[in-house]
Every structure is written in C-alpha cells, then in structure tokens.
Write a protein that holds these residues in place. Structure first.
Motif, PDB file in Angstrom:
ATOM      1  N   THR A  28       0.795  -1.226   0.000  1.00 12.96           N
ATOM      2  CA  THR A  28       0.000   0.000   0.000  1.00 12.96           C
ATOM      3  C   THR A  28       0.828   1.279   0.000  1.00 12.96           C
ATOM      4  N   ARG A  29       2.148   1.136   0.056  1.00 15.07           N
ATOM      5  CA  ARG A  29       2.986   2.322  -0.008  1.00 15.07           C
ATOM      6  C   ARG A  29       4.407   1.928  -0.416  1.00 15.07           C
ATOM      7  N   GLY A  30       5.212   2.920  -0.719  1.00 23.73           N
ATOM      8  CA  GLY A  30       6.620   2.693  -1.004  1.00 23.73           C
ATOM      9  C   GLY A  30       6.874   1.764  -2.169  1.00 23.73           C
ATOM     10  N   LEU A  31       7.878   0.913  -2.024  1.00 28.02           N
ATOM     11  CA  LEU A  31       8.277   0.014  -3.105  1.00 28.02           C
ATOM     12  C   LEU A  31       7.182  -1.000  -3.422  1.00 28.02           C
ATOM     13  N   GLY A  32       6.465  -1.458  -2.392  1.00 32.03           N
ATOM     14  CA  GLY A  32       5.396  -2.420  -2.629  1.00 32.03           C
ATOM     15  C   GLY A  32       4.297  -1.853  -3.500  1.00 32.03           C
ATOM     16  N   LEU A  33       3.931  -0.597  -3.280  1.00 31.85           N
ATOM     17  CA  LEU A  33       2.904   0.045  -4.097  1.00 31.85           C
ATOM     18  C   LEU A  33       3.394   0.235  -5.523  1.00 31.85           C
ATOM     19  N   ALA A  34       4.654   0.620  -5.676  1.00 31.78           N
ATOM     20  CA  ALA A  34       5.220   0.781  -7.023  1.00 31.78           C
ATOM     21  C   ALA A  34       5.192  -0.543  -7.774  1.00 31.78           C
ATOM     22  N   ILE A  35       5.520  -1.634  -7.089  1.00 33.21           N
ATOM     23  CA  ILE A  35       5.494  -2.958  -7.720  1.00 33.21           C
ATOM     24  C   ILE A  35       4.067  -3.360  -8.063  1.00 33.21           C
ATOM     25  N   ALA A  36       3.122  -3.108  -7.156  1.00 37.32           N
ATOM     26  CA  ALA A  36       1.724  -3.453  -7.414  1.00 37.32           C
ATOM     27  C   ALA A  36       1.202  -2.715  -8.641  1.00 37.32           C
ATOM     28  N   ARG A  37       1.505  -1.438  -8.751  1.00 37.38           N
ATOM     29  CA  ARG A  37       1.053  -0.668  -9.911  1.00 37.38           C
ATOM     30  C   ARG A  37       1.681  -1.185 -11.198  1.00 37.38           C
ATOM     31  N   ALA A  38       2.962  -1.529 -11.146  1.00 38.66           N
ATOM     32  CA  ALA A  38       3.648  -2.034 -12.332  1.00 38.66           C
ATOM     33  C   ALA A  38       3.094  -3.389 -12.758  1.00 38.66           C
ATOM     34  N   PHE A  39       2.857  -4.271 -11.800  1.00 39.61           N
ATOM     35  CA  PHE A  39       2.315  -5.587 -12.129  1.00 39.61           C
ATOM     36  C   PHE A  39       0.910  -5.461 -12.719  1.00 39.61           C
ATOM     37  N   ALA A  40       0.087  -4.596 -12.123  1.00 39.64           N
ATOM     38  CA  ALA A  40      -1.256  -4.386 -12.661  1.00 39.64           C
ATOM     39  C   ALA A  40      -1.176  -3.804 -14.071  1.00 39.64           C
ATOM     40  N   GLY A  41      -0.231  -2.885 -14.284  1.00 39.13           N
ATOM     41  CA  GLY A  41      -0.046  -2.319 -15.617  1.00 39.13           C
ATOM     42  C   GLY A  41       0.385  -3.352 -16.633  1.00 39.13           C
ATOM     43  N   ALA A  42       1.045  -4.413 -16.169  1.00 45.35           N
ATOM     44  CA  ALA A  42       1.475  -5.499 -17.056  1.00 45.35           C
ATOM     45  C   ALA A  42       0.409  -6.577 -17.193  1.00 45.35           C
ATOM     46  N   GLY A  43      -0.765  -6.362 -16.571  1.00 46.53           N
ATOM     47  CA  GLY A  43      -1.895  -7.260 -16.769  1.00 46.53           C
ATOM     48  C   GLY A  43      -2.198  -8.209 -15.637  1.00 46.53           C
ATOM     49  N   ALA A  44      -1.436  -8.166 -14.553  1.00 41.91           N
ATOM     50  CA  ALA A  44      -1.657  -9.109 -13.452  1.00 41.91           C
ATOM     51  C   ALA A  44      -2.810  -8.666 -12.556  1.00 41.91           C
ATOM     52  N   ASP A  45      -3.558  -9.642 -12.047  1.00 41.34           N
ATOM     53  CA  ASP A  45      -4.488  -9.392 -10.955  1.00 41.34           C
ATOM     54  C   ASP A  45      -3.674  -9.370  -9.659  1.00 41.34           C
ATOM     55  N   ILE A  46      -4.116  -8.577  -8.688  1.00 37.05           N
ATOM     56  CA  ILE A  46      -3.282  -8.309  -7.516  1.00 37.05           C
ATOM     57  C   ILE A  46      -4.030  -8.566  -6.212  1.00 37.05           C
ATOM     58  N   VAL A  47      -3.398  -9.320  -5.326  1.00 34.33           N
ATOM     59  CA  VAL A  47      -3.834  -9.397  -3.931  1.00 34.33           C
ATOM     60  C   VAL A  47      -3.010  -8.378  -3.157  1.00 34.33           C
ATOM     61  N   VAL A  48      -3.669  -7.367  -2.636  1.00 34.48           N
ATOM     62  CA  VAL A  48      -3.017  -6.282  -1.916  1.00 34.48           C
ATOM     63  C   VAL A  48      -3.032  -6.606  -0.432  1.00 34.48           C
ATOM     64  N   SER A  49      -1.839  -6.655   0.162  1.00 37.98           N
ATOM     65  CA  SER A  49      -1.774  -6.971   1.588  1.00 37.98           C
ATOM     66  C   SER A  49      -0.876  -5.992   2.323  1.00 37.98           C
ATOM     67  N   SER A  50      -1.334  -5.529   3.452  1.00 35.39           N
ATOM     68  CA  SER A  50      -0.556  -4.750   4.411  1.00 35.39           C
ATOM     69  C   SER A  50      -1.312  -4.826   5.731  1.00 35.39           C
ATOM     70  N   ARG A  51      -0.826  -4.161   6.743  1.00 32.58           N
ATOM     71  CA  ARG A  51      -1.457  -4.283   8.063  1.00 32.58           C
ATOM     72  C   ARG A  51      -2.833  -3.635   8.125  1.00 32.58           C
ATOM     73  N   LYS A  52      -3.030  -2.513   7.418  1.00 30.64           N
ATOM     74  CA  LYS A  52      -4.244  -1.715   7.563  1.00 30.64           C
ATOM     75  C   LYS A  52      -5.253  -2.038   6.466  1.00 30.64           C
ATOM     76  N   GLU A  53      -6.446  -2.451   6.892  1.00 31.26           N
ATOM     77  CA  GLU A  53      -7.476  -2.855   5.945  1.00 31.26           C
ATOM     78  C   GLU A  53      -7.903  -1.705   5.040  1.00 31.26           C
ATOM     79  N   ASP A  54      -8.046  -0.488   5.594  1.00 24.23           N
ATOM     80  CA  ASP A  54      -8.506   0.623   4.767  1.00 24.23           C
ATOM     81  C   ASP A  54      -7.491   0.967   3.679  1.00 24.23           C
ATOM     82  N   ALA A  55      -6.217   0.859   3.989  1.00 28.21           N
ATOM     83  CA  ALA A  55      -5.185   1.120   2.987  1.00 28.21           C
ATOM     84  C   ALA A  55      -5.201   0.045   1.907  1.00 28.21           C
ATOM     85  N   CYS A  56      -5.405  -1.204   2.301  1.00 28.86           N
ATOM     86  CA  CYS A  56      -5.501  -2.285   1.318  1.00 28.86           C
ATOM     87  C   CYS A  56      -6.692  -2.062   0.390  1.00 28.86           C
ATOM     88  N   THR A  57      -7.827  -1.685   0.969  1.00 31.41           N
ATOM     89  CA  THR A  57      -9.031  -1.459   0.177  1.00 31.41           C
ATOM     90  C   THR A  57      -8.836  -0.325  -0.814  1.00 31.41           C
TER      91      THR A  57
END
Length: 265
Positions: A28-57
């Motif tokens: 939901t932030r930092g390098l993990g968020l950058a990777i999530a955005r890049a993977f989604a941009g490359a067509g992957a579906d993403i399971v977003v995980s971090s400690r805070k539910e609202d940030a994941c949502t």
C-alpha cells in the motif's frame, strides 16, 4: 507461467503478466505500491496486503480503476505465523491460485543504542522480515509446486551486505531472508523460481525522516550513482523476476541500489 524456455526457439514475450495473479505484502505504499502498480499495468491481478485494511481497500480500488484488473484487499500482519497461514490459504482459495508472491513487507525500528534494543523489538523485526516471508513462501510455494509453476520474490536490503550500526536487527533479518531464498529455490525447484531483490536507499515515505544533507554527503562517498532511488526504479527488476523473462533465473540476488559500495550510516 512457463516453467522453462527452449533457448533460441521461444519468442520473448517481455514482461507480460496477463492471466497471472500476484500477492504482494507491504503493497500500500513505497516500493510495494510501485510494484503493485507495475504488475497491474502489465496485466496481473493483484492481492493487496498490508497491516491496515482501509489502505488495502483503497489500493485495490485504485488498481481496479486504473488498470482494469482484479484486485483483492487482504490485510495481514506478516509477523504473525497464524495470520500468514490464513492469508496464504485465503489468497489461494479466492483467486484460484497465486502465480507470483512478493514478500516486500519490512520494518526497521530506530533504537537509541544496541544495549537498549528490547527482546520485543528484536522479535518483531525478525518476525516481519524473516518469519512471515518464510511462512508465506512455504505455503504458497508448495501450492505453486503442485501446479507446476510460480515465482517468489523476496525483497531484502543492502543492509544485509553493508549493515549500519542503526539497523543491526534489520540487517541480520534481511541477511537471513537472502539465505532462505537460496534454500527455497532448491526446495521448490525446478518449476518454482525463488529470487531476491536487494534495494538500496529509496525515496519512499521512510525517507521523509532522513537528514538529507547528511544522507547526500554519505551517498557521495558510498553510492556510485551518488543519490537515492525513486520508487519506480525498483519495478524493472520485479517485472523481470515475475515474468517469463527470468525463466532461467533462480536463487539469485539482484541489487537495485545505485551501486552501493560502503556503509551509509
């Protein structure tokens, strides 16, 4: 995900992740968020995980809106063995199977002196940086083996090679994770690849607390590129390791650190 390529006969498909599902911790932030955005941009579906539910949502909603992929919010404190077990089982069940696991979540609390490091702090650092990634990799890795394909990416730190006096528990934990990567690559091979990305200093949320004048002086003496990285500069290595581009790469460490050659603190 192909588990091998025949040299000279298979076309290179680039960093396409269409049809794959990635679970990313600390997404939901930092390098993990950058990777999530890049993977989604490359067509992957993403399971977003971090400690805070609202940030994941919020992050999952962003990825769906911006990239048209599926995205699920699954909060987890990765220092908890039980929560990692629950996350692995839930992610596998809800998505139909994880193709790429990125163990990115990490923590390095400040401490006043070595003697004042508490057992609770030490255990927390080990839990988040080693125990949790191991548990997720073990469970999801075995499911990948059963399907005959998969990629696991463990995010360590340049601290594992150049430990600073202000982050010794973290440095020890990341060194342990790097070693674990090698063992997992053997245990889960040949069809599941397990690799490490070792980042140097990056200008993420954590850098807001830095004394930038002090950092810049240190960077001039210890980093070949004489600067910190931008979050987007991590994604090339992550896309490479997640995709078929790295079909013959396992047990490896890719340093993305601007050429660190000394201790920064």
């Amino acid at each position: 995900m192909s588990d091998h390529r025949d040299a000279g006969t298979s076309p290179f498909s680039g960093f396409d992740l269409t049809g794959r599902t990635a679970l990313i911790t600390g997404a939901t932030r930092g390098l993990g968020l950058a990777i999530a955005r890049a993977f989604a941009g490359a067509g992957a579906d993403i399971v977003v995980s971090s400690r805070k539910e609202d940030a994941c949502t919020a992050t999952a909603e962003e990825l769906r809106a911006d990239h048209g992929v599926k995205a699920w919010a699954m909060p987890c404190n990765v220092s908890s063995w039980d929560q990692c077990t629950e996350l692995a089982h839930r992610a596998e069940q809800v998505t139909g199977g994880i193709d790429v696991l990125v163990n990115n979540a990490g923590l390095s609390p400040l401490y006043p002196s070595l003697g004042e490091i508490t057992e609770a702090l030490y255990d927390k650092v080990i839990g988040i940086n080693v125990k949790g990634p191991f548990r997720l990799a073990a469970l999801i890795g075995e499911a990948m083996v059963a399907r005959g394909r998969g990629s696991i990416i463990n995010v360590t730190s340049i601290e594992s090679d150049h430990p600073s006096v202000y982050a010794l528990p973290y440095a020890a934990a990341k060194a342990a994770l790097a070693n674990t990567t090698i063992g997992l690559s053997r245990a889960l091979g040949p069809h599941v690849r397990v690799n490490t990305i070792s980042p140097g200093p990056f200008l993420t949320d954590i850098s807001k607390a830095w004394d930038m004048a002090k950092f810049n002086a240190a960077a001039d003496q210890a980093i070949s590129m004489r600067r910190a990285g931008e979050p987007g500069e991590i994604v090339g290595a992550a896309l490479y390791l997640a995709s078929d581009a790295s079909s013959y790469t396992t047990g490896a460490t890719i340093r993305v650190d601007g050429g660190v050659f000394g201790t920064l603190g």
